[in-house]
Design a protein around this motif. Structure first.
Motif, PDB file in Angstrom:
ATOM      1  N   MET A 116       0.827  -1.196   0.000  1.00 48.30           N
ATOM      2  CA  MET A 116       0.000   0.000   0.000  1.00 48.30           C
ATOM      3  C   MET A 116       0.873   1.263   0.000  1.00 48.30           C
ATOM      4  O   MET A 116       1.893   1.314   0.658  1.00 48.30           O
ATOM      5  N   ILE A 160       0.490   5.414   0.520  1.00 45.50           N
ATOM      6  CA  ILE A 160      -0.374   6.559   0.774  1.00 45.50           C
ATOM      7  C   ILE A 160       0.493   7.810   0.869  1.00 45.50           C
ATOM      8  O   ILE A 160       1.557   7.796   1.481  1.00 45.50           O
ATOM      9  N   LEU A 177       7.275  11.763   7.998  1.00 47.58           N
ATOM     10  CA  LEU A 177       5.822  11.963   7.897  1.00 47.58           C
ATOM     11  C   LEU A 177       5.474  12.851   6.701  1.00 47.58           C
ATOM     12  O   LEU A 177       4.435  12.684   6.071  1.00 47.58           O
ATOM     13  N   SER A 184       6.968  -3.376  13.734  1.00 43.64           N
ATOM     14  CA  SER A 184       7.111  -3.798  15.123  1.00 43.64           C
ATOM     15  C   SER A 184       7.714  -5.203  15.173  1.00 43.64           C
ATOM     16  O   SER A 184       7.902  -5.854  14.145  1.00 43.64           O
ATOM     17  N   GLY A 185       7.971  -5.676  16.387  1.00 41.35           N
ATOM     18  CA  GLY A 185       8.501  -7.021  16.582  1.00 41.35           C
ATOM     19  C   GLY A 185       7.644  -8.088  15.917  1.00 41.35           C
ATOM     20  O   GLY A 185       8.155  -9.084  15.415  1.00 41.35           O
ATOM     21  N   LYS A 186       6.333  -7.874  15.917  1.00 39.32           N
ATOM     22  CA  LYS A 186       5.431  -8.833  15.291  1.00 39.32           C
ATOM     23  C   LYS A 186       5.135  -8.496  13.838  1.00 39.32           C
ATOM     24  O   LYS A 186       4.229  -9.081  13.235  1.00 39.32           O
ATOM     25  N   ALA A 221       4.030  -5.573  12.592  1.00 43.91           N
ATOM     26  CA  ALA A 221       2.958  -4.610  12.349  1.00 43.91           C
ATOM     27  C   ALA A 221       3.550  -3.270  11.905  1.00 43.91           C
ATOM     28  O   ALA A 221       4.616  -2.879  12.374  1.00 43.91           O
ATOM     29  N   PRO A 222       2.841  -2.567  10.992  1.00 43.65           N
ATOM     30  CA  PRO A 222       3.336  -1.264  10.545  1.00 43.65           C
ATOM     31  C   PRO A 222       3.182  -0.203  11.633  1.00 43.65           C
ATOM     32  O   PRO A 222       2.173  -0.174  12.327  1.00 43.65           O
ATOM     33  N   ARG A 223       4.188   0.644  11.769  1.00 43.85           N
ATOM     34  CA  ARG A 223       4.119   1.742  12.742  1.00 43.85           C
ATOM     35  C   ARG A 223       4.701   3.000  12.119  1.00 43.85           C
ATOM     36  O   ARG A 223       5.573   2.921  11.254  1.00 43.85           O
ATOM     37  N   THR A 224       4.216   4.167  12.582  1.00 46.83           N
ATOM     38  CA  THR A 224       4.876   5.437  12.287  1.00 46.83           C
ATOM     39  C   THR A 224       5.069   6.190  13.586  1.00 46.83           C
ATOM     40  O   THR A 224       4.541   5.788  14.629  1.00 46.83           O
ATOM     41  N   ALA A 225       5.783   7.301  13.518  1.00 45.59           N
ATOM     42  CA  ALA A 225       5.981   8.143  14.695  1.00 45.59           C
ATOM     43  C   ALA A 225       4.619   8.460  15.284  1.00 45.59           C
ATOM     44  O   ALA A 225       3.634   8.631  14.570  1.00 45.59           O
ATOM     45  N   PHE A 226       4.543   8.534  16.615  1.00 42.23           N
ATOM     46  CA  PHE A 226       3.247   8.644  17.282  1.00 42.23           C
ATOM     47  C   PHE A 226       3.174   9.918  18.130  1.00 42.23           C
ATOM     48  O   PHE A 226       2.432  10.831  17.802  1.00 42.23           O
ATOM     49  N   PHE A 236       8.581   5.908  21.525  1.00 42.85           N
ATOM     50  CA  PHE A 236       9.598   5.109  20.827  1.00 42.85           C
ATOM     51  C   PHE A 236       9.056   4.400  19.575  1.00 42.85           C
ATOM     52  O   PHE A 236       9.638   3.429  19.112  1.00 42.85           O
ATOM     53  N   ASP A 237       7.944   4.889  19.024  1.00 38.60           N
ATOM     54  CA  ASP A 237       7.456   4.331  17.774  1.00 38.60           C
ATOM     55  C   ASP A 237       8.192   4.916  16.575  1.00 38.60           C
ATOM     56  O   ASP A 237       8.022   4.452  15.456  1.00 38.60           O
ATOM     57  N   PRO A 263      -0.562   3.206  11.491  1.00 32.51           N
ATOM     58  CA  PRO A 263      -0.112   4.483  10.917  1.00 32.51           C
ATOM     59  C   PRO A 263      -1.349   5.307  10.555  1.00 32.51           C
ATOM     60  O   PRO A 263      -2.291   4.778   9.957  1.00 32.51           O
ATOM     61  N   MET A 300      -2.796   9.095  15.724  1.00 36.48           N
ATOM     62  CA  MET A 300      -1.818   9.781  16.578  1.00 36.48           C
ATOM     63  C   MET A 300      -2.558  10.473  17.722  1.00 36.48           C
ATOM     64  O   MET A 300      -3.752  10.755  17.602  1.00 36.48           O
ATOM     65  N   PRO A 301      -1.826  10.780  18.808  1.00 39.96           N
ATOM     66  CA  PRO A 301      -2.433  11.658  19.811  1.00 39.96           C
ATOM     67  C   PRO A 301      -2.517  13.080  19.236  1.00 39.96           C
ATOM     68  O   PRO A 301      -1.671  13.466  18.431  1.00 39.96           O
ATOM     69  N   GLU A 313       3.612  -5.260  22.337  1.00 39.50           N
ATOM     70  CA  GLU A 313       2.376  -5.713  21.684  1.00 39.50           C
ATOM     71  C   GLU A 313       1.589  -6.676  22.571  1.00 39.50           C
ATOM     72  O   GLU A 313       1.247  -7.792  22.181  1.00 39.50           O
TER      73      GLU A 313
END
Ligand SMILES: Cc1cc2nc3c(=O)[nH]c(=O)nc-3n(C[C@H](O)[C@H](O)[C@H](O)COP(=O)(O)OP(=O)(O)OC[C@H]3O[C@@H](n4cnc5c(N)ncnc54)[C@H](O)[C@@H]3O)c2cc1C
Ligand code: FES
Lengths: 105, 457
Positions: A1, A3, A39, A49-51, A53-58, A65-66, B127, B130-131, B380
């Motif tokens: 994907m 975006i 971003l 992530s360890g599993k 999963a997709p992550r971005t800065a949070f 620590f994302d 993604p 966010m907060p 997780e």
């Protein structure tokens, strides 16, 4: 994907700094954090992530620590706490990293 | 000889006000902040080209004099300086660019501020979620504005962020509010006291008027949050409100349930903490001057209990007066006289809190989630995992951590401590304050080794 960025860039925000992301050239605004530059570049995951999963800065304030990213060969850097520099080499991380940078088996 | 009379951790309104007062009273101050510039959360980046961003508002620009006052002789400010340990002495250990430093002082003031309360629900790790404070930080520090976002949650800060987005030409497509009529009704008994802070109330009403005038779609009494990936990478956000199910598609879902004290530094310093039921958060125990039960350590600002920027400044100055007194630079009568206006300002600023705490209380579904909602983002670990560990006999944060690994990741529990506590409480236990250990931010082993060899010499 794929975006496009989930953010609009202000017209006065010129991108004059060049970094590389997984080998691809990316323009960034001087003074922005690494996380902000990522971003601005894309709405896709900047980390897995360890599993897997997709992550971005949070949080953008150094607590979640994302935003972990490899900066100039150093893994696990907090992208939201580091300012972009011309020529910076960024790599997206997949899975957890040990302190020596190798992927956790 | 110590490196300073006073080391202040955090250059937000509390730390900046304390630094100016302590230096004006003859104290030598070392001010440390991990951000590149002074300002803290409310005044983030205000010193740098603030005029180019008028949409951040007058209250934001009001931080400039506080930043300018740090130029006073007697104040040394270090930025990019992350404090990761407070030792007896007191001594403060901080890191910058991979190198750690130890500084000793006669007093330490912890003014590390607040963080947003974690808002766990199915899909909050995707993604695009966010907060709400995160894009606000981007609006203060970068060239980015949120695109067609949905703001969801409650609290005064949510209204402020909505108004700033509208003024910046990046209005949210919708404002989904979790507070309902019952919460507002419960809050009204605190209104008479809140009138002491009529100015703040009027500002809040002004923000709501601006949001209405901009035509932003509003839902209230919302619950049952869920986020999923829509086909094109956008977020499909579903919730119920007004007895109906709703679904909004947005690139950016921004949630908020208020802010809570950042207590890792005060907990790791060994200060006693207590549970604030009205604010649903832990806070360090302190006296009327901000002194904790650890000798030499004061706390001030939102890190000591949420009061907002004006309360933070007043509390910072009160702590500085007490520290000047303890340094022998101000006798007791002069301290009390000098502190009187700030004590009054603090009382005024805090008058509105019981109303805000009740009107914008976090929803139970975020305090104690269920099922496969992730609680610990780093490892997780889901709500069901935590609940299973409680069923198996865990009755405190330490047992839950050992049983599930929740809180063992790099954020050290900052994103899950409160939720683990909420689940424990919902399961009928009386959970203790979780421990925080040094280093409170990850430090590379090489850096620790270099520090150790330096200390031996
Ligand atoms: C994301 C966010 C956005 C907010 N935006 C607003 C707003 O726009 N308007 C408003 O009225 N209120 C806002 N608030 C509420 C805010 O808590 C108060 O208004 C006010 O900023 C509190 O002042 P303070 O001095 O107590 O802490 P802060 O202003 O939070 O300052 C604390 C400082 O301590 C530093 N710090 C923390 N830990 C360490 C460490 N270990 N080492 C070194 N430095 C450290 C931080 O970098 C920060 O600069 C916001 C809160 C958050 C969490
Ligand atoms: S985005 Fe949360 S620590 Fe960087």
């Amino acid at each position: 994907m794929k975006i496009a960025s989930r953010f609009l860039t202000r017209p006065d925000a010129v991108r004059t700094v060049m970094v590389s992301l997984d080998g691809e050239p990316v323009a960034a605004r001087a003074g922005d954090s690494v996380a902000a530059a990522l971003l601005a570049h894309s709405g896709d995951a900047s980390r897995q992530s360890g599993k897997g999963a997709p992550r971005t800065a949070f949080c953008m304030m150094g607590i979640c620590f994302d935003c972990l990213v490899e900066v100039d060969g150093q893994p696990n850097c907090q992208g939201c706490m580091i300012t972009v520099r011309d020529g910076m080499v960024l790599r997206r991380q997949r899975g957890l990293r040990k302190l020596d940078g190798s992927a956790n088996a | 000889m110590p490196d300073a009379d006073l080391i202040i951790v955090g250059a937000g309104p509390a730390g900046m006000a304390a630094a100016a007062t302590a230096a004006a009273g003859g104290g030598r101050v070392l001010l440390l902040d991990e951000q590149p510039r002074a300002g803290g959360q409310i005044y983030r980046n205000v010193g740098a080209g603030g005029d180019a961003r008028p949409w951040l508002g007058k209250d934001y620009a009001a931080g400039r004099p506080l930043v300018a006052a740090l130029q006073a002789p007697g104040i040394t400010a270090e930025f990019g300086a992350t404090v990761w340990r407070i030792e007896a002495g007191p001594r403060v250990v901080w890191s910058r660019d991979g190198e750690s430093h130890v500084c000793a002082a006669r007093h330490v003031l912890l003014a590390g501020g607040a963080q947003e309360r974690p808002v766990p629900f199915p899909g909050w790790t995707l993604p695009g979620v966010m907060p709400a404070g995160a894009p606000q930080i981007l609006m203060k520090t970068s060239g980015l504005l949120p695109r067609d976002a949905v703001l969801a949650g409650s609290g005064p800060l949510l209204y402020l962020i909505a108004a700033q987005m509208i003024d910046a030409g990046a209005a949210p497509q919708a404002l989904v509010e979790t507070q309902g009529p019952a919460m507002m009704l419960r809050a009204t008994r605190h209104l008479p006291r809140a009138l002491m802070a009529a100015g703040t109330l009027a500002k809040g009403l002004g923000l709501i008027r601006k949001i209405k005038a901009a035509g932003v779609a509003r839902h209230t009494g919302a619950a049952g949050f869920r986020a999923e990936v829509a086909g094109d990478g956008d977020i499909a956000f579903s919730f119920t409100a007004g007895g109906r199910a709703h679904r909004l598609v947005t690139p950016l879902l921004l949630t908020h349930q208020g802010v809570v004290p950042s207590t890792h530094v005060s907990r790791a310093a060994g200060a006693a903490h207590e549970w604030n039921e009205a604010q649903q958060a832990f806070q360090p125990k302190r006296d009327a001057w901000g002194a904790t039960d650890v000798p030499g350590i004061h706390v001030a600002g939102d890190g000591a209990g949420i009061g907002g920027a004006e309360a933070a400044q007043a509390a910072g100055r009160l702590a500085a007066c007490d520290i000047l007194h303890r340094l022998g630079r101000l006798d007791e009568a002069s301290r009390d006289r000098k502190a009187a206006p700030d004590r009054a300002a603090l009382r005024r600023a805090m008058a509105i809190r019981p109303f805000l705490d009740a009107a914008y209380a976090p929803l139970p579904e975020f305090l104690a989630p269920e099922g496969d909602t992730i609680v610990c983002r780093c490892e997780e670990i889901t709500a069901a995992d935590i609940r299973a560990s409680v069923d198996e006999g865990a009755n405190g944060p330490r047992q839950v951590k050992t049983a599930t690994r929740a809180g063992m990741g790099p954020c050290q529990g900052r994103m899950c401590d409160l939720t683990v506590r909420g689940i424990l409480a919902a399961c009928g236990t009386r959970p203790a304050t979780p421990r925080a250990r040094t280093p409170i931010k990850p430090v590379k082993l090489g850096e620790l080794a270099a520090l150790a060899s330096h200390q031996e010499t």
